[in-house]
Enzyme design. Structure first.
Site, PDB file in Angstrom:
ATOM      1  N   HIS A 192      -2.170   3.403   3.034  1.00 22.04           N
ATOM      2  CA  HIS A 192      -1.450   2.465   2.158  1.00 22.04           C
ATOM      3  C   HIS A 192      -2.388   1.669   1.256  1.00 22.04           C
ATOM      4  O   HIS A 192      -2.004   0.625   0.739  1.00 22.04           O
ATOM      5  CB  HIS A 192      -0.572   1.527   3.001  1.00 22.04           C
ATOM      6  N   CYS A 229      -6.540   6.328 -15.095  1.00 22.11           N
ATOM      7  CA  CYS A 229      -7.563   7.314 -14.693  1.00 22.11           C
ATOM      8  C   CYS A 229      -7.881   7.228 -13.198  1.00 22.11           C
ATOM      9  O   CYS A 229      -8.652   8.018 -12.688  1.00 22.11           O
ATOM     10  CB  CYS A 229      -8.837   7.144 -15.518  1.00 22.11           C
ATOM     11  N   CYS A 249      -9.018  -0.905 -18.299  1.00 22.70           N
ATOM     12  CA  CYS A 249     -10.110   0.017 -17.985  1.00 22.70           C
ATOM     13  C   CYS A 249     -10.649   0.581 -19.297  1.00 22.70           C
ATOM     14  O   CYS A 249      -9.964   0.524 -20.320  1.00 22.70           O
ATOM     15  CB  CYS A 249      -9.510   1.133 -17.115  1.00 22.70           C
ATOM     16  N   GLY A 303      -0.295  -0.168  17.808  1.00 17.44           N
ATOM     17  CA  GLY A 303       0.239  -1.324  17.076  1.00 17.44           C
ATOM     18  C   GLY A 303       0.995  -0.981  15.812  1.00 17.44           C
ATOM     19  O   GLY A 303       0.838  -1.665  14.801  1.00 17.44           O
TER      20      GLY A 303
HETATM   21  P1  OAD Z   1       5.215  -3.297  11.707  1.00 16.48           P
HETATM   22  O1  OAD Z   1       5.271  -4.764  11.474  1.00 16.48           O
HETATM   23  O2  OAD Z   1       6.380  -2.489  11.311  1.00 16.48           O
HETATM   24  O3  OAD Z   1       4.963  -3.007  13.265  1.00 16.48           O
HETATM   25  C1  OAD Z   1       3.960  -3.642  13.991  1.00 16.48           C
HETATM   26  C2  OAD Z   1       3.996  -3.081  15.386  1.00 16.48           C
HETATM   27  O4  OAD Z   1       2.920  -3.636  16.111  1.00 16.48           O
HETATM   28  C3  OAD Z   1       5.277  -3.402  16.159  1.00 16.48           C
HETATM   29  O5  OAD Z   1       5.729  -2.224  16.812  1.00 16.48           O
HETATM   30  C4  OAD Z   1       4.825  -4.455  17.195  1.00 16.48           C
HETATM   31  O6  OAD Z   1       5.551  -4.363  18.405  1.00 16.48           O
HETATM   32  C5  OAD Z   1       3.365  -4.065  17.396  1.00 16.48           C
HETATM   33  N1  OAD Z   1       2.482  -5.159  17.787  1.00 16.48           N
HETATM   34  C6  OAD Z   1       2.468  -6.447  17.366  1.00 16.48           C
HETATM   35  N2  OAD Z   1       1.434  -7.119  17.899  1.00 16.48           N
HETATM   36  C7  OAD Z   1       0.755  -6.253  18.696  1.00 16.48           C
HETATM   37  C8  OAD Z   1      -0.406  -6.357  19.518  1.00 16.48           C
HETATM   38  N3  OAD Z   1      -1.110  -7.486  19.638  1.00 16.48           N
HETATM   39  N4  OAD Z   1      -0.787  -5.249  20.187  1.00 16.48           N
HETATM   40  C9  OAD Z   1      -0.090  -4.084  20.111  1.00 16.48           C
HETATM   41  N5  OAD Z   1       1.000  -3.936  19.350  1.00 16.48           N
HETATM   42  C10 OAD Z   1       1.422  -4.999  18.630  1.00 16.48           C
HETATM   43  O7  OAD Z   1       3.867  -2.784  11.030  1.00 16.48           O
HETATM   44  P2  OAD Z   1       3.425  -1.287  10.679  1.00 16.48           P
HETATM   45  O8  OAD Z   1       3.914  -0.331  11.669  1.00 16.48           O
HETATM   46  O9  OAD Z   1       1.979  -1.329  10.380  1.00 16.48           O
HETATM   47  O10 OAD Z   1       3.865  -0.580   4.355  1.00 16.48           O
HETATM   48  O11 OAD Z   1       4.221  -1.086   9.330  1.00 16.48           O
HETATM   49  C11 OAD Z   1       4.028   0.076   8.585  1.00 16.48           C
HETATM   50  C12 OAD Z   1       4.182  -0.209   7.128  1.00 16.48           C
HETATM   51  O12 OAD Z   1       5.380  -0.942   6.886  1.00 16.48           O
HETATM   52  C13 OAD Z   1       3.124  -1.123   6.549  1.00 16.48           C
HETATM   53  O13 OAD Z   1       1.936  -0.469   6.239  1.00 16.48           O
HETATM   54  C14 OAD Z   1       3.783  -1.641   5.316  1.00 16.48           C
HETATM   55  C15 OAD Z   1       5.120  -1.982   5.919  1.00 16.48           C
HETATM   56  O14 OAD Z   1       6.185  -2.054   5.070  1.00 16.48           O
HETATM   57  C16 OAD Z   1       3.877  -0.853   3.042  1.00 16.48           C
HETATM   58  O15 OAD Z   1       3.820  -1.992   2.638  1.00 16.48           O
HETATM   59  C17 OAD Z   1       3.979   0.356   2.170  1.00 16.48           C
END
Ligand code: OAD
Length: 269
Positions: free
Chosen positions: A127, A138, A177, A216
């Site tokens: 991302h 470019c 750019c 996570g």
């Molecule tokens: P999320 O906020 O959707 O999920 C975070 C996950 O981490 C959840 O399942 C929580 O239960 C878990 N979690 C929180 N704290 C934790 C800890 N200390 N240890 C272990 N697990 C923990 O975030 P992502 O999955 O990263 O994309 O989200 C994916 C994408 O959605 C992001 O990159 C972003 C977002 O919209 C874009 O912006 C394109």
């Protein structure tokens, strides 16, 4: 003290983790212990900032035209947290596992650069990265120092009452750019295509993966969410490390804080 990871889970991981073919997919939960809020769930970024507005090009442009101070507040909030954040024991454990030759690739949805700060080298950023700007024409990329971000936020805050002044600050930090295109922050917004070279690299890493660790992440967003099924089809075992219970299809689930679990796993492997 009772060990956090059951012995059978360690045995399972040990017996399936072939050296040099363990791949990890990380998400916001890995950086949560560094003080960066996750996206979903209680206290998540999308609770305060609607993604339809703050994570789409149209939403950002139209809000800037009508209420530019909201964009300043968003950038202020986001970057003031990012520039302060430091790698936590989970980032360091993953870097250690790469150094030891266990982890071959680290596919991340995070844009905070903390894996690299912790010493990981084989990082595939699906991302983008909040410290990079990229020409929309470019695709030339430039990485920013944290001081440059601090300076931009300061100037944006000073200009928050005046749209022309804000535009001047923005065009100074996101200049044209030499090819004529304009630079923008190199992060993937909703509805945008992922960097294809990174996605290809991720699939390549999964082709020979013996064990895939999902650390996570809610895996709520495609195409990242499709990667575990791809690895599974190629024979990989899937292990999930998450602080919350989940029903994602995986072979083993370890519930707990990634900053506590991953150092234990790194030591055990
Ligand atoms: P999320 O906020 O959707 O999920 C975070 C996950 O981490 C959840 O399942 C929580 O239960 C878990 N979690 C929180 N704290 C934790 C800890 N200390 N240890 C272990 N697990 C923990 O975030 P992502 O999955 O990263 O994309 O989200 C994916 C994408 O959605 C992001 O990159 C972003 C977002 O919209 C874009 O912006 C394109």
């Amino acid at each position: 003290m009772k060990p956090l990871i059951p012995a059978e889970a360690i045995d399972y991981i040990r017996s399936n983790a072939k050296r040099g073919s363990v791949v990890c997919i990380t998400g916001a939960g890995v950086s949560a212990p560094s003080g960066i809020p996750t996206f979903r769930g209680k206290g998540g970024l999308w609770e305060k900032y609607r993604p339809q507005i703050y994570a789409t090009t149209m939403g950002l442009i139209s809000t800037f035209m009508t209420e530019p101070e909201k964009i300043v507040d968003f950038l202020n909030d986001l970057y003031s947290i990012l520039v302060k954040a430091k790698p936590n024991p989970c980032h360091r454990a993953l870097a250690e596992m790469e150094k030891e030759g266990i982890v071959s690739a680290l596919i991340t949805q995070n844009i905070d650069g903390l894996h690299q700060q912790a010493g990981s080298r084989s990082v595939i950023e699906l991302h983008g990265n909040a410290y990079r700007v990229r020409c929309m024409n470019c695709l030339k990329a430039i990485t920013w120092e944290k001081d440059r971000i601090r300076e931009m936020i300061k100037l944006l805050n000073l200009s928050r009452q005046s749209r022309p002044q804000l535009l001047r600050v923005l065009s100074r930090y996101f200049p044209k750019c030499e090819c004529g295109g304009r630079y923008r922050i190199d992060i993937v917004l909703f509805g945008e295509v992922l960097p294809q070279d990174a996605l290809k690299e991720a699939y390549r890493a999964l082709d020979t993966c013996s064990l895939l660790m999902l650390v996570g992440t809610s895996l709520a967003v495609y195409p990242a969410a499709a990667l575990p099924a791809y690895a599974k089809q190629r024979g990989a075992k899937i292990v999930e490390i998450n602080s919350e219970p989940s029903d994602s299809p995986c072979d083993l689930r370890i519930q707990g804080d990634a900053a506590v679990i991953m150092p234990q796993l790194a030591e055990a492997l």
